[in-house]
Scaffold this active site. Structure first.
Site, PDB file in Angstrom:
ATOM      1  N   LYS A  76       0.944  -1.227  -0.035  1.00  0.00           N
ATOM      2  CA  LYS A  76      -0.017  -0.068   0.076  1.00  0.00           C
ATOM      3  C   LYS A  76       0.958   1.351  -0.116  1.00  0.00           C
ATOM      4  O   LYS A  76       1.808   1.246   0.595  1.00  0.00           O
ATOM      5  CB  LYS A  76      -0.807  -0.207   1.224  1.00  0.00           C
ATOM      6  CG  LYS A  76      -2.083   1.197   1.229  1.00  0.00           C
ATOM      7  CD  LYS A  76      -2.902   0.976   2.326  1.00  0.00           C
ATOM      8  CE  LYS A  76      -3.916   2.165   2.736  1.00  0.00           C
ATOM      9  NZ  LYS A  76      -4.957   1.940   3.841  1.00  0.00           N
ATOM     10  N   SER A 151      -9.721   2.020   2.842  1.00  0.00           N
ATOM     11  CA  SER A 151      -9.046   2.758   1.967  1.00  0.00           C
ATOM     12  C   SER A 151      -7.915   1.820   1.158  1.00  0.00           C
ATOM     13  O   SER A 151      -7.081   2.281   0.302  1.00  0.00           O
ATOM     14  CB  SER A 151      -8.124   3.753   2.747  1.00  0.00           C
ATOM     15  OG  SER A 151      -7.420   3.028   3.650  1.00  0.00           O
ATOM     16  N   SER A 175     -10.303  -0.453   7.002  1.00  0.00           N
ATOM     17  CA  SER A 175      -9.618  -0.478   5.694  1.00  0.00           C
ATOM     18  C   SER A 175      -8.828  -1.649   5.155  1.00  0.00           C
ATOM     19  O   SER A 175      -8.672  -1.551   4.028  1.00  0.00           O
ATOM     20  CB  SER A 175      -8.755   1.036   5.620  1.00  0.00           C
ATOM     21  OG  SER A 175      -9.405   2.146   5.591  1.00  0.00           O
TER      22      SER A 175
END
EC number: 6.3.5.7
Length: 485
Positions: A76, A151, A175
């Protein structure tokens, strides 16, 4: 090969049937072909990845390979990685090249796992749909008209589409778990403090936690073995004996007590989600588990409490992005104050600005006691509810998200509806507990449904055991979208 588990890939590498360079090349070719449509990656660097793959192959040739050496992983874009662009999905950091590795990144490097690139995400991890990224929205591999969740939507989408065998994510209010549910993969948020936050760009420091995202619970256990561990550079990192999180995977579930919170099974859950979760409960009963009703009476307060505390911490954490030291700076300004104002107005997107304003308000003189302190008191009550529930059961079970993936743009005009996407996941972060999502079915729209398991503090191994036994008995996690065929 792209649909193989981490254990299977490890066997292929150990048996000399493939190399890390061949494996990485296959995934890089898939990224090149599919990422223009999915937008799951922000940064890919073929030369860097293949260089790390060659190093992994050399390490294996010297007889120094670990269980996952040579298997690539996507990260990420919230984790700093030395020499890689690290944007956090924001214009503010669009040109920021990290000068050091986050603790998590360094542990994957030490395990000999090449990086496939940096995955797309909601700006500064603020969002439930992966639509707030400066680099554009991510598409759900199961249906390009749908969001992948946020996210960590880029990470979830790339694992679902088999652009990577595994990925890292972060979970502040759901998330990891919510995008895992919406993309039909398995994602785990560990107990707060189990994985270091050093080098992870902060959103809400008392809630943020890194975790693995992969095709199965077994894969997540192997990844957590790499990620977890004490780090003296993070004051919230927990100093505990090293665990093997895969040690209990094979344990039978006879006698397991599963708690079903009555607050999870009321209004708000879509009928097809309720049907899939009920079928999963029936499967657990076949495996020998018992179910009991428990109560989390302050569950209804978790969303409002979260949207006081998280923005408060965000407004403090993001004050460092002012155009002085690094990141974006406005091209034209009159004086220092004007530079700050224009830089932050240009650098941050609408959702980030909204949360900074909320956070600044609840921390301001005259409102701190009324909002921030009250929210902290309610957070304690929410955590106490879980402590009481775990006196009666081993794990808690419920839905991960109230609906299947919604269409792109469907909730952008109503932030409150967007925030309610995380209604079942937020309380876990407020309490600091571990939680995970695993596939358990599909809705009438053909989009995936996730099942959430919540464990007691440091009970990741037991939670992974409960998830793994379900995945041995079902095939939901083996199903792939058409793009991964």
């Amino acid at each position: 090969m792209i649909n193989a588990s981490l254990k299977e890939l490890s066997s292929l590498l150990a048996g000399g049937k493939t190399s890390s360079v061949e494996l990485c090349t296959e995934y890089l070719n898939r990224i090149e072909a599919l990422n223009p449509e999915l937008n799951a990656f922000i940064t890919v660097d073929r030369d860097k990845t293949l260089s790390e793959a060659r190093a992994a192959d050399a390490r294996r040739a010297r007889g120094e390979a670990g269980p996952l050496t040579g298997i690539p992983v996507a990260h990420k874009d919230i984790f700093c990685a030395e020499g890689w662009l690290t944007t956090c999905g924001s214009r503010m950091l669009a040109n920021f090249v990290a000068p050091y590795d986050a603790h998590i990144i360094s542990r994957f490097k030490a395990a000999g796992m090449p990086s496939l690139g940096k995955t797309n995400m909601d700006e500064f991890a603020m969002g439930s749909s992966n639509e707030t990224s400066y680099f554009g929205p991510v598409k759900n591999p199961w249906d390009p008209k749908a969001v992948p969740g946020g996210s960590s939507g880029g990470a979830a989408a790339c694992v679902a589409a088999r652009l990577a065998p595994a990925a890292t994510g972060t979970d502040t209010g759901g998330s990891i778990r919510q995008p895992a549910a919406l993309c039909n993969i398995t994602g785990l948020k560990p107990t707060y403090g189990v994985c270091s936050r050093y080098g992870m760009i902060a959103f809400a420091s008392s809630l943020d936690q890194a975790g693995p995202m992969a095709g199965s619970a077994e894969d997540c256990a192997l990844l957590l073995n790499v990620m977890a561990g004490f780090d003296s550079r993070d004051s919230t990192s927990l100093q505990r004996e090293k665990e093997d999180y895969s040690r209990d995977l094979a344990q039978p579930l006879k006698g397991l007590k599963i708690g079903l919170p009555r607050e999870f099974f009321g209004e708000g859950m879509a009928p097809d989600v309720a049907k899939a979760v009920e079928a999963a409960i029936a499967e657990y009963k076949k495996l020998g588990a018992e179910t009991i009703e428990v109560s989390l009476p302050n569950m209804n307060l978790s969303v409002p409490v979260y949207y006081v505390l998280a923005p408060a911490e965000a407004s403090s954490n993001l004050s460092r992005f002012d155009g002085v030291r690094y990141g974006h700076r406005a091209a034209e300004y009159r004086d220092l104050t004007d530079m700050y104002e224009k830089t932050r107005a240009e650098g941050f997107g609408a959702e980030v600005k909204r949360r900074i304003l909320i956070g600044t308000y609840v921390l301001s003189h005259g409102y701190y006691d009324a909002y921030y302190i009250q929210a902290q008191k309610l957070r304690r009550l929410i955590a106490n509810d879980f402590i009481e529930a775990f006196k009666q059961c081993d794990v808690i079970l419920g839905p991960t998200a109230p609906t299947t993936a919604f269409d792109l743009g469907a909730k952008n005009a109503d932030p409150v509806q967007m925030y309610l996407s995380d209604i079942y996941t937020i309380a876990v972060n407020l309490a600091g507990l571990p939680g995970m999502s695993l596939p358990c079915g599909f809705g009438g729209d053909g989009r995936p449904i996730g099942l959430q398991l919540i464990g007691n503090y440091f009970a990741e191994a037991r939670m992974l055991n409960v998830a793994h036994q379900y995945q041995l008995a079902t095939d939901w996690h083996r199903l792939r979208p058409a793009v991964a065929a």
